[in-house]
Design an enzyme around this catalytic site. Structure first.
Site, mmCIF file in Angstrom:
data_model
loop_
_atom_site.group_PDB
_atom_site.id
_atom_site.type_symbol
_atom_site.label_atom_id
_atom_site.label_comp_id
_atom_site.label_asym_id
_atom_site.label_seq_id
_atom_site.Cartn_x
_atom_site.Cartn_y
_atom_site.Cartn_z
ATOM 1 N N LYS A 22 1.174 77.644 1.994
ATOM 2 C CA LYS A 22 2.573 77.622 2.418
ATOM 3 C C LYS A 22 2.882 76.359 3.223
ATOM 4 C CE LYS A 22 3.768 79.940 6.197
ATOM 5 N NZ LYS A 22 4.438 79.081 7.188
ATOM 6 N N ASN A 23 2.015 76.044 4.183
ATOM 7 C CA ASN A 23 2.346 74.928 5.075
ATOM 8 C C ASN A 23 2.273 73.577 4.371
ATOM 9 O OD1 ASN A 23 2.872 76.710 7.080
ATOM 10 N ND2 ASN A 23 0.950 76.398 8.193
ATOM 11 N N CYS A 117 10.286 79.911 19.609
ATOM 12 C CA CYS A 117 9.510 80.605 18.591
ATOM 13 C C CYS A 117 8.589 81.575 19.276
ATOM 14 C CB CYS A 117 8.729 79.582 17.795
ATOM 15 S SG CYS A 117 7.535 80.318 16.741
ATOM 16 N N ARG A 122 6.720 74.997 21.624
ATOM 17 C CA ARG A 122 6.677 74.096 20.470
ATOM 18 C C ARG A 122 7.633 72.890 20.526
ATOM 19 N NH1 ARG A 122 5.613 77.909 15.299
ATOM 20 N NH2 ARG A 122 4.522 76.073 14.556
ATOM 21 N N ASP A 305 -4.014 79.634 13.522
ATOM 22 C CA ASP A 305 -3.418 80.593 12.588
ATOM 23 C C ASP A 305 -4.400 81.684 12.147
ATOM 24 O OD1 ASP A 305 -1.108 79.198 12.802
ATOM 25 O OD2 ASP A 305 -1.025 78.492 10.736
ATOM 26 N N ARG A 397 7.213 86.291 5.342
ATOM 27 C CA ARG A 397 7.525 84.853 5.371
ATOM 28 C C ARG A 397 6.384 84.026 4.793
ATOM 29 N NH1 ARG A 397 9.475 82.751 11.064
ATOM 30 N NH2 ARG A 397 8.935 80.905 9.880
HETATM 31 C C1 UD1 Z 1 1.686 73.727 12.165
HETATM 32 C C2 UD1 Z 1 1.683 74.935 11.279
HETATM 33 C C3 UD1 Z 1 1.381 76.171 12.093
HETATM 34 C C4 UD1 Z 1 0.072 75.991 12.841
HETATM 35 C C5 UD1 Z 1 0.087 74.699 13.645
HETATM 36 C C6 UD1 Z 1 -1.247 74.384 14.293
HETATM 37 C C7 UD1 Z 1 3.275 74.338 9.588
HETATM 38 C C8 UD1 Z 1 4.615 74.563 8.992
HETATM 39 N N1 UD1 Z 1 2.985 75.055 10.689
HETATM 40 O O1 UD1 Z 1 2.716 73.909 13.141
HETATM 41 O O2 UD1 Z 1 1.282 77.273 11.203
HETATM 42 O O3 UD1 Z 1 -0.080 77.070 13.747
HETATM 43 O O4 UD1 Z 1 0.420 73.598 12.785
HETATM 44 O O5 UD1 Z 1 -2.252 74.299 13.342
HETATM 45 O O6 UD1 Z 1 2.477 73.576 9.073
HETATM 46 N N2 UD1 Z 1 3.160 69.481 20.100
HETATM 47 C C9 UD1 Z 1 3.771 68.689 21.058
HETATM 48 N N3 UD1 Z 1 4.738 67.805 20.662
HETATM 49 C C10 UD1 Z 1 5.118 67.686 19.351
HETATM 50 C C11 UD1 Z 1 4.497 68.493 18.378
HETATM 51 C C12 UD1 Z 1 3.520 69.381 18.787
HETATM 52 O O7 UD1 Z 1 3.439 68.762 22.241
HETATM 53 O O8 UD1 Z 1 5.994 66.866 19.061
HETATM 54 C C13 UD1 Z 1 2.093 70.433 20.491
HETATM 55 C C14 UD1 Z 1 2.448 71.899 20.219
HETATM 56 O O9 UD1 Z 1 3.174 72.481 21.276
HETATM 57 C C15 UD1 Z 1 1.085 72.513 20.058
HETATM 58 C C16 UD1 Z 1 0.265 71.393 19.403
HETATM 59 O O10 UD1 Z 1 0.981 70.189 19.652
HETATM 60 O O11 UD1 Z 1 0.516 72.808 21.306
HETATM 61 C C17 UD1 Z 1 0.052 71.545 17.913
HETATM 62 O O12 UD1 Z 1 1.293 71.777 17.273
HETATM 63 P P1 UD1 Z 1 1.579 71.272 15.791
HETATM 64 O O13 UD1 Z 1 0.293 70.869 15.153
HETATM 65 O O14 UD1 Z 1 2.689 70.301 15.821
HETATM 66 O O15 UD1 Z 1 2.097 72.577 15.097
HETATM 67 P P2 UD1 Z 1 3.221 72.685 13.994
HETATM 68 O O16 UD1 Z 1 3.210 71.473 13.134
HETATM 69 O O17 UD1 Z 1 4.501 73.103 14.637
#
Ligand code: UD1
Length: 430
Positions: A22-23, A117, A122, A305, A397
């Protein structure tokens, strides 16, 4: 509102086919609008998140033709609107990938800010930092991110945190920036590699995806492609822990075993037998399982996850386990529900101490989010008596035909939508 009703206590046995990731698919579908030619994408999971994103893609003027449940043809030539409304962002956060795709190709995008969320705050500061470094003007106004650029120019960008979303989003925008972009401290998840492979198949020039440094040489345009999404390592891992927790024997088919190494390592530590084939993994769980410790980390570490699925399993393992969540806060909500089923758990900060119990007892519980929802179904399958899981819309989802796949492994469960259905099921199984 639909619910799952489960009669627990049956070991899951058999083979289950794993769908596309999915991701990875969410990012690949977004990137598909970056060419005016037609792109065919296959091995998509038929889940709600994907269907909402396809609606958002149609909403900006791209044509989307559903060839079958798992295949879609997209043509981005008609894209004429660069705005992604809150209606989509609210339903599916990952529509923010359209920001990187639109900015890369059209040099402008307007996307509603993703809301809060269930698994934590996030932030998306790293996405915005990357876009700005490439030369985009990025403003946040009236709950929207507005990004614009006359031109994007390649840059050396160091991410402060390892983020899957920021890595993919900035990588997409950089594929059409002038010159060389170097992204450091990037995420190495299999889906980051898959998105890079997809973009390269359309003519992008990306190297290093899967390592800490990604180098992108910008190109002016992309062309048609046909692409098959990688298998979903989280769906696979969910069934593997379902086998472990129910003391079953399950083979997950159509997987890439390399992507499942962290999951396999933990299953071996708790005493399961694991057999790997070219594109399948078999998990056999018999006798007493033992405790272990786990900490979630970016890939190749243990995925956040999969944290609820291992948490549920450890709550049935002999001894004391420690689960540390280092990616998202609020990823322990499911433990309160699990305690209602008889689990013995103490949460302090981002760590949970789990004292294994012999059995769970069925209860009425709620799915707090996608993965935790799936994990609580595993708890229900391993429990004595009947479990009713509310809020299964979260599970739908991201898991295709979840109850059907579990039933094919011997699970006794149904999707119900009324008290009458619940009574009928209870009578049938008692
Ligand atoms: C993606 C996955 C989600 C998974 C996560 C971690 C998708 C659609 N979702 O979410 O299922 O749980 O990776 O493997 O692919 N962070 C910041 N600033 C940013 C972005 C992230 O501080 O701009 C932090 C987040 O709060 C978190 C960490 O980085 O603590 C990792 O988040 P991230 O890898 O970005 O997760 P997602 O891409 O949202």
């Amino acid at each position: 509102m639909e619910q799952y009703i489960i009669k627990g206590g049956n070991p899951l046995v058999g083979e289950v086919e794993i769908g596309g990731a999915k991701n990875a698919a969410l990012a690949i579908l977004s990137a598909a609008i970056m060419t005016d030619e037609t792109v065919l994408i296959d091995n998509l999971p038929d889940v709600n998140d994907i269907n909402v994103l396809l609606d958002a893609i149609m909403g900006i003027g791209a044509s989307v033709h559903r060839v079958d449940r798992h295949t879609v043809r997209i043509n981005g030539k008609g894209v004429s609107n660069f705005k992604i409304e809150y209606e989509y962002m609210k339903k599916i956060r990952a529509s923010y990938y359209l920001l990187g795709a639109l900015l890369g190709k059209y040099k402008r995008a307007e996307v509603a800010l993703p809301g809060g969320c269930n698994i934590g705050s996030r932030p998306i500061d790293q996405h915005l930092k990357g876009f700005r470094a490439l030369g985009a003007d990025v403003e946040i106004e009236h709950g929207k991110i507005i990004a614009e650029a006359d031109r994007l120019v390649g840059k050396h960008i160091y991410f402060d945190v390892v983020s899957v979303g920021a890595t993919i989003n900035v990588m997409m925008a950089a594929t059409m920036a002038e010159g060389l972009t170097i992204l450091e401290n990037v995420a190495k998840e299999p889906h980051v590699v898959d998105v890079a492979n997809f973009l390269n198949s359309m003519g992008a020039n990306i190297r290093g995806a899967g390592t800490d440094v990604i180098k992108i040489r910008g190109v002016q345009r992309f062309h048609r492609t046909e692409y098959s999404v990688i298998p979903d390592q989280i769906e696979a891992g969910t069934f593997m822990f379902a086998a472990a927790a129910t003391r079953g024997d399950v083979t997950v088919c159509n997987v890439i075993p390399k992507h499942l190494e962290a999951t396999v390592a933990k299953l071996l530590e708790i005493g399961c037998e694991v057999e790997e084939f070219d594109d399948a993994v078999r998990v056999v769980s018999k006798g007493n399982l033992k405790s272990t410790h786990v900490k979630t980390l970016p890939y190749p570490g243990f995925p956040t996850d999969m944290q609820p699925q291992i948490g549920v399993t450890l709550a049935l393992c002999r001894g004391t386990s420690m689960v540390t969540e280092s990616i998202f806060e609020n990823h322990f909500k499911y433990l309160e529900e699990l305690a209602r089923m008889g689990a013995n758990i103490k949460v302090e900060g981002n760590s949970a101490t789990i004292e294994g119990v012999r059995r769970f007892s069925g209860a009425r519980i709620s799915a707090p989010d996608l993965r935790a929802g799936a994990a609580l179904c595993i708890a229900g399958l391993a429990a004595d008596g009947i479990t009713i899981v509310d809020d299964i819309v979260y599970i739908q989802r991201g898991y295709e035909r979840f109850e059907e796949k579990l039933r094919s492994l011997g699970a006794i469960m149904e999707r119900v939508s009324s008290e009458k259905d619940i009574r009928k099921f209870t009578l049938k199984v008692s």
